[in-house]
Scaffold this motif. Structure first.
Motif, PDB file in Angstrom:
ATOM      1  N   GLN A 100       0.912  -1.622   0.027  1.00 55.94           N
ATOM      2  CA  GLN A 100       0.910   0.196   0.156  1.00 55.94           C
ATOM      3  C   GLN A 100       0.918   1.474  -0.486  1.00 55.94           C
ATOM      4  O   GLN A 100       0.311   1.908  -0.336  1.00 55.94           O
ATOM      5  CB  GLN A 100      -1.009   0.036   1.283  1.00 55.94           C
ATOM      6  CG  GLN A 100      -1.836  -0.864   1.014  1.00 55.94           C
ATOM      7  CD  GLN A 100      -3.402  -1.446   2.664  1.00 55.94           C
ATOM      8  OE1 GLN A 100      -2.332  -0.994   3.400  1.00 55.94           O
ATOM      9  NE2 GLN A 100      -4.165  -2.119   2.484  1.00 55.94           N
ATOM     10  N   ILE A 101       2.628   1.347   0.831  1.00 55.38           N
ATOM     11  CA  ILE A 101       2.894   2.534   1.210  1.00 55.38           C
ATOM     12  C   ILE A 101       3.407   2.512  -0.607  1.00 55.38           C
ATOM     13  O   ILE A 101       3.721   3.587  -1.443  1.00 55.38           O
ATOM     14  CB  ILE A 101       3.781   2.254   1.825  1.00 55.38           C
ATOM     15  CG1 ILE A 101       3.917   2.389   2.923  1.00 55.38           C
ATOM     16  CG2 ILE A 101       5.169   3.139   1.695  1.00 55.38           C
ATOM     17  CD1 ILE A 101       4.392   1.886   4.293  1.00 55.38           C
ATOM     18  N   GLN A 102       3.505   1.399  -1.485  1.00 57.14           N
ATOM     19  CA  GLN A 102       4.165   1.586  -2.285  1.00 57.14           C
ATOM     20  C   GLN A 102       3.524   1.953  -3.907  1.00 57.14           C
ATOM     21  O   GLN A 102       3.479   2.741  -4.897  1.00 57.14           O
ATOM     22  CB  GLN A 102       4.775   0.062  -3.147  1.00 57.14           C
ATOM     23  CG  GLN A 102       6.151  -0.182  -2.470  1.00 57.14           C
ATOM     24  CD  GLN A 102       7.348   0.267  -3.490  1.00 57.14           C
ATOM     25  OE1 GLN A 102       8.262   1.421  -2.831  1.00 57.14           O
ATOM     26  NE2 GLN A 102       7.179   1.084  -4.780  1.00 57.14           N
ATOM     27  N   ALA A 103       2.004   1.818  -3.294  1.00 55.55           N
ATOM     28  CA  ALA A 103       1.273   2.349  -4.262  1.00 55.55           C
ATOM     29  C   ALA A 103       0.936   3.569  -3.697  1.00 55.55           C
ATOM     30  O   ALA A 103       0.418   4.555  -5.164  1.00 55.55           O
ATOM     31  CB  ALA A 103      -0.392   1.559  -4.297  1.00 55.55           C
ATOM     32  N   GLN A 104       0.782   4.036  -3.291  1.00 54.30           N
ATOM     33  CA  GLN A 104       0.368   5.831  -2.914  1.00 54.30           C
ATOM     34  C   GLN A 104       2.215   6.185  -3.071  1.00 54.30           C
ATOM     35  O   GLN A 104       2.716   6.490  -1.715  1.00 54.30           O
ATOM     36  CB  GLN A 104      -0.166   5.545  -1.145  1.00 54.30           C
ATOM     37  CG  GLN A 104      -1.086   5.120  -1.970  1.00 54.30           C
ATOM     38  CD  GLN A 104      -2.065   5.792  -2.586  1.00 54.30           C
ATOM     39  OE1 GLN A 104      -2.096   7.282  -3.084  1.00 54.30           O
ATOM     40  NE2 GLN A 104      -3.366   4.682  -3.325  1.00 54.30           N
ATOM     41  N   ALA A 105       2.127   7.252  -3.775  1.00 55.92           N
ATOM     42  CA  ALA A 105       2.899   8.294  -3.531  1.00 55.92           C
ATOM     43  C   ALA A 105       3.031   9.049  -2.358  1.00 55.92           C
ATOM     44  O   ALA A 105       4.357   9.389  -1.489  1.00 55.92           O
ATOM     45  CB  ALA A 105       3.275   9.269  -4.653  1.00 55.92           C
ATOM     46  N   ILE A 106       1.775   9.683  -2.202  1.00 59.75           N
ATOM     47  CA  ILE A 106       1.535  10.504  -0.539  1.00 59.75           C
ATOM     48  C   ILE A 106       2.119   9.913   0.683  1.00 59.75           C
ATOM     49  O   ILE A 106       2.581  10.494   1.642  1.00 59.75           O
ATOM     50  CB  ILE A 106      -0.141  10.896  -0.119  1.00 59.75           C
ATOM     51  CG1 ILE A 106      -0.529   9.109  -0.285  1.00 59.75           C
ATOM     52  CG2 ILE A 106      -0.419  12.030  -1.378  1.00 59.75           C
ATOM     53  CD1 ILE A 106      -2.047   9.091   0.601  1.00 59.75           C
ATOM     54  N   LEU A 107       2.493   8.560   1.029  1.00 54.41           N
ATOM     55  CA  LEU A 107       3.208   7.605   2.008  1.00 54.41           C
ATOM     56  C   LEU A 107       4.464   6.957   2.084  1.00 54.41           C
ATOM     57  O   LEU A 107       5.468   6.571   2.135  1.00 54.41           O
ATOM     58  CB  LEU A 107       2.592   6.597   1.703  1.00 54.41           C
ATOM     59  CG  LEU A 107       0.818   6.608   2.578  1.00 54.41           C
ATOM     60  CD1 LEU A 107       0.236   5.123   2.661  1.00 54.41           C
ATOM     61  CD2 LEU A 107       1.066   7.251   4.096  1.00 54.41           C
ATOM     62  N   HIS A 108       5.584   7.887   0.602  1.00 51.33           N
ATOM     63  CA  HIS A 108       6.663   7.334   0.239  1.00 51.33           C
ATOM     64  C   HIS A 108       7.985   8.219   1.412  1.00 51.33           C
ATOM     65  O   HIS A 108       6.875   9.456   1.736  1.00 51.33           O
ATOM     66  CB  HIS A 108       6.997   7.704  -0.942  1.00 51.33           C
ATOM     67  CG  HIS A 108       6.340   7.159  -2.153  1.00 51.33           C
ATOM     68  ND1 HIS A 108       6.679   7.322  -3.961  1.00 51.33           N
ATOM     69  CD2 HIS A 108       5.491   5.537  -1.904  1.00 51.33           C
ATOM     70  CE1 HIS A 108       5.475   5.781  -3.748  1.00 51.33           C
ATOM     71  NE2 HIS A 108       5.005   5.189  -2.838  1.00 51.33           N
ATOM     72  N   PRO A 109       8.657   8.428   1.463  1.00 54.46           N
ATOM     73  CA  PRO A 109       9.471   9.188   2.000  1.00 54.46           C
ATOM     74  C   PRO A 109       9.996  10.698   1.776  1.00 54.46           C
ATOM     75  O   PRO A 109      10.288  10.458  -0.042  1.00 54.46           O
ATOM     76  CB  PRO A 109      10.812   7.951   2.120  1.00 54.46           C
ATOM     77  CG  PRO A 109      10.915   7.132   2.286  1.00 54.46           C
ATOM     78  CD  PRO A 109       9.157   6.645   1.287  1.00 54.46           C
ATOM     79  N   LYS A 110       9.921  11.637   2.237  1.00 55.15           N
ATOM     80  CA  LYS A 110      10.680  12.862   1.336  1.00 55.15           C
ATOM     81  C   LYS A 110      11.522  14.159   1.670  1.00 55.15           C
ATOM     82  O   LYS A 110      11.867  14.746   1.235  1.00 55.15           O
ATOM     83  CB  LYS A 110       9.183  13.202   0.479  1.00 55.15           C
ATOM     84  CG  LYS A 110       8.576  12.858  -0.024  1.00 55.15           C
ATOM     85  CD  LYS A 110       6.958  13.125  -0.418  1.00 55.15           C
ATOM     86  CE  LYS A 110       6.125  12.826  -1.025  1.00 55.15           C
ATOM     87  NZ  LYS A 110       5.447  11.725  -0.852  1.00 55.15           N
TER      88      LYS A 110
END
Ligand code: MLT
Ligand code: MN
Length: 311
Positions: A63-73
């Motif tokens: 799910q994290i992979q699928a959602q850019a909002i949850l990627h480390p920034k």
């Protein structure tokens, strides 16, 4: 405020690894009318940058992979996930915590009952107390979750008890009282922006065994309700030869029927009604099913992974 469905399926997901039923075969074959769904979870944010998960599903990594909002920034090691709020101790609500064991700071919120279950399972000690703070949330008392830096997240969140069931692996007997568990074993979540004059409310109830008058009063007037859509009919798994359990035995009210969710909501005013936590046996997962059409006509939506549900 923003809210995004990370996963819309019940435990097992869609397709489920060991199901050779027609719907799962269609999903596995890539049929566009049977889109894959991961196990239930919702992400909410007050500022659109820092997020809180409602439940950590076994599919969290995907799910994290699928959602850019949850990627480390931000930093070399960082995550926009500031916390996890638990609605129960079922495997499909907590197993994803084991994906979050890389010394990342966040806060884990839950009822005394649910945090008690984690405490007695030493495997969750992989979430080191040096990084992961556990905060007990009293039922029926709104609170503002904090970011790791101490700032408020801008959302008012309230956990409230709903009729449910103890987690499958914690069943000690089969009497109704033993199965139903205690207050705090199964909760719903009410979320509203702190600064909102329009009084928008989003309510997330991925598991519910029965509609009560108190629950109706809480749901009435909500902007969005995401509600338990596990089974279409109480005995659908038995009839299909998929297993011996009814929805009632599993702590889930059914979508259809006189005591079902659609009927119960007919006299509850809610702007947007969406089914979540949908089992792979439920025909509403198929875009071309008659059950899906019946739901459309009743004004219900069926959640999918990545669905934006911002009120
Ligand atoms: C449920 O929603 O009934 C549970 O997640 C079942 C399970 O623990 O597998
Ligand atoms: Mn479940």
């Amino acid at each position: 405020m923003r809210a995004v469905v990370l996963g819309a399926a019940a435990g097992g997901g869609f397709p489920q690894w060991n199901s050779n039923a027609e719907a799962c075969r269609r999903a596995r074959a890539g049929d566009p009318g049977a889109p894959h769904r991961t196990q239930a979870s919702l992400a909410v944010s007050g500022d659109g940058e820092r997020w809180f998960l409602i439940n950590a599903s076994p599919d969290l990594r995907e799910q994290i992979q699928a959602q850019a909002i949850l990627h480390p920034k931000r930093n070399l090691r960082s995550s926009p996930i500031e916390g996890v709020i638990l609605t129960g101790a079922d495997v499909d609500a907590i197993a994803g915590l084991l994906h979050m064991r890389e010394r990342q700071a966040f806060t884990l919120y839950g009822s005394d009952r649910v945090l008690g279950v984690l405490k007695t399972n030493p495997i969750f000690n992989v979430l080191s107390g040096e990084c992961v703070r556990r905060e007990m949330v009293p039922l029926g008392q709104p609170f503002e979750p904090r970011h790791v830096d101490g700032s408020g997240c801008g959302l008012s969140i309230e956990l409230f008890d709903v009729p449910g069931k103890v987690a499958l692996y914690l069943e000690t007997g089969s009497s109704p009282q033993e199965l139903a568990g205690k207050a705090g074993d199964t909760v719903g979540v009410e979320i509203r922006p702190m600064d909102d004059k329009a009084a928008k409310r989003l309510i997330y109830v991925p598991g519910c065994a029965a509609m009560t008058d108190g629950l109706k009063r809480r749901l009435a007037g909500a902007s969005i309700v995401l509600f338990d859509g596990t089974l279409w009919r109480d005995d659908e798994m038995v009839r299909a030869g998929l297993g011996p359990k009814t929805g009632q035995r599993m702590g889930h009210m059914s979508v259809s029927g006189p005591d079902g969710t659609v009927a119960a909501f007919r006299d509850i005013p809610v702007a947007r009604k969406i089914l979540v936590h949908i089992n792979n046996s439920n025909p509403i997962l198929l875009d071309d099913s008659v059950e899906r059409r019946a739901l459309d006509e009743e004004g219900w939506e069926v959640a999918y992974d990545g669905m934006e549900v911002t009120p």
